[in-house]
Every structure is written in C-alpha cells, then in structure tokens.
Enzyme design. Sequence first.
Site, short mmCIF file in Angstrom:
data_model
loop_
_atom_site.label_atom_id
_atom_site.label_comp_id
_atom_site.label_asym_id
_atom_site.label_seq_id
_atom_site.Cartn_x
_atom_site.Cartn_y
_atom_site.Cartn_z
N CYS A 180 35.12 11.40 1.86
CA CYS A 180 34.48 10.99 3.12
C CYS A 180 33.01 11.39 3.04
CB CYS A 180 35.20 11.58 4.33
SG CYS A 180 35.21 13.39 4.41
N ASN A 190 33.12 15.88 3.85
CA ASN A 190 34.23 16.63 3.24
C ASN A 190 34.65 17.84 4.10
OD1 ASN A 190 35.00 18.46 0.17
ND2 ASN A 190 36.29 17.04 1.27
N CYS A 229 36.01 16.90 7.64
CA CYS A 229 36.94 16.37 8.67
C CYS A 229 38.07 15.54 8.07
CB CYS A 229 36.18 15.53 9.70
SG CYS A 229 34.97 16.46 10.67
N ARG A 230 37.75 14.35 7.57
CA ARG A 230 38.80 13.39 7.17
C ARG A 230 39.37 13.63 5.79
NH1 ARG A 230 35.12 8.35 7.96
NH2 ARG A 230 33.70 9.95 7.20
N SER A 231 38.53 13.76 4.77
CA SER A 231 39.10 13.87 3.41
C SER A 231 39.84 15.18 3.15
CB SER A 231 38.05 13.56 2.32
OG SER A 231 37.00 14.48 2.32
N ASP A 260 35.84 8.58 12.21
CA ASP A 260 35.32 9.89 11.86
C ASP A 260 35.33 10.79 13.09
OD1 ASP A 260 33.99 12.09 10.98
OD2 ASP A 260 32.39 10.95 9.96
#
Length: 156
Positions: free
Chosen positions: A8, A11, A13-15, A124
């Site tokens: 993301c 690095n 939040c999402r990934s 996001d």
Amino acid sequence: MISVLFVCLGNICRSPMAEAVFRHYVEKEGLSGRIRIDSAGTGDWHIGEPPHHGTRKKLDEVGISHAGLRARQVKPSDFDEFTYIIGMDDSNVANLKKLAGSRDVTVHRFVDFIPGTRYTEVPDPWYTGNFDETYELVSKGCRHLLETIKENHGLK
Ligand code: 4NP
C-alpha cells in the site's frame, strides 16, 4: 517457496492488515512452511513504525496477531523475490509498475481476489477512518487468495 507481498502507500494501515490476516489463514491451514508473507509501502514516511492504531485495534478485536510488524518501503529486489506482488489500490499498482521498470513482473490488484465485489480498490482507512470496511474486504480477499494459491501450486 511461494511468496506474497502486499503493498500500500504507507505500510501502516492496509498492507500490514492483509499481511497479518493472510498469515493467520496460512497458519491455520498448516502452510506456513510453504508460503512466505510480507508487506511494504511505496512511500517512506512510516519506515520502522508498527501498524496504525486502527489496524492494531481491529486485528486485536478479531484475535489476529500483529506482533513484530514494522513498516518498510518497497525495494527493487522485491520484484525478483516475490511470486505475488499485490497492490491495495490503483495508485499502488501504478507505482509498483513504475518501480518495476523493465522487469517482466505481474502486479496484481487486491480487489481481483474478492469474488463479486463492487469495489475497484481497497479504501484507505488513513483517509476514511473506517477500519471495519477495510478489514471485511481484506479478510474476503485473503481467503480467496489462499484458495487461488493452493490451486495454482497444487497445495490442495
Ligand atoms: P496505508 O495508509 O497506505 O494503507 O498504510 C496510509 C498511511 C499513511 C499515509 C497515507 C496512507 N500517509 O500519508 O502518511
């Protein structure tokens, strides 16, 4: 060894959420020895930081470990090392393709592993504040990604 890199922007939040959730599923199926899992960001602002409080809170809520996760930036050798490189949104995918340069690599979109979704990107939560929505998508995608990998690599 089969390897998966979730990417993301920051690095945090999402990934890292996808890394933690996917690792949880892989461990549950006893495939930890077969699949290496990592995550990275295209940006450098959060290098060395643990996941965002919202990602940690959501993972704690569902009983998935985020121990030891620290943000890092995508590096050129990632393109040679990982079997699956998966961007969480369209700008991540575009940035990865730019970084890959002339290398012959396929960059996947995370949403392509979520069957029947109306989403074209994983939102996001850094901007939406909605870690629940992101988690629902991440967990669905990770489940289907594991099925896909098992099929592709004869792990069934
Ligand atoms: P992520 O979210 O890409 O899912 O980790 C973000 C984290 C930090 C920033 C942007 C997005 N930031 O601008 O610092």
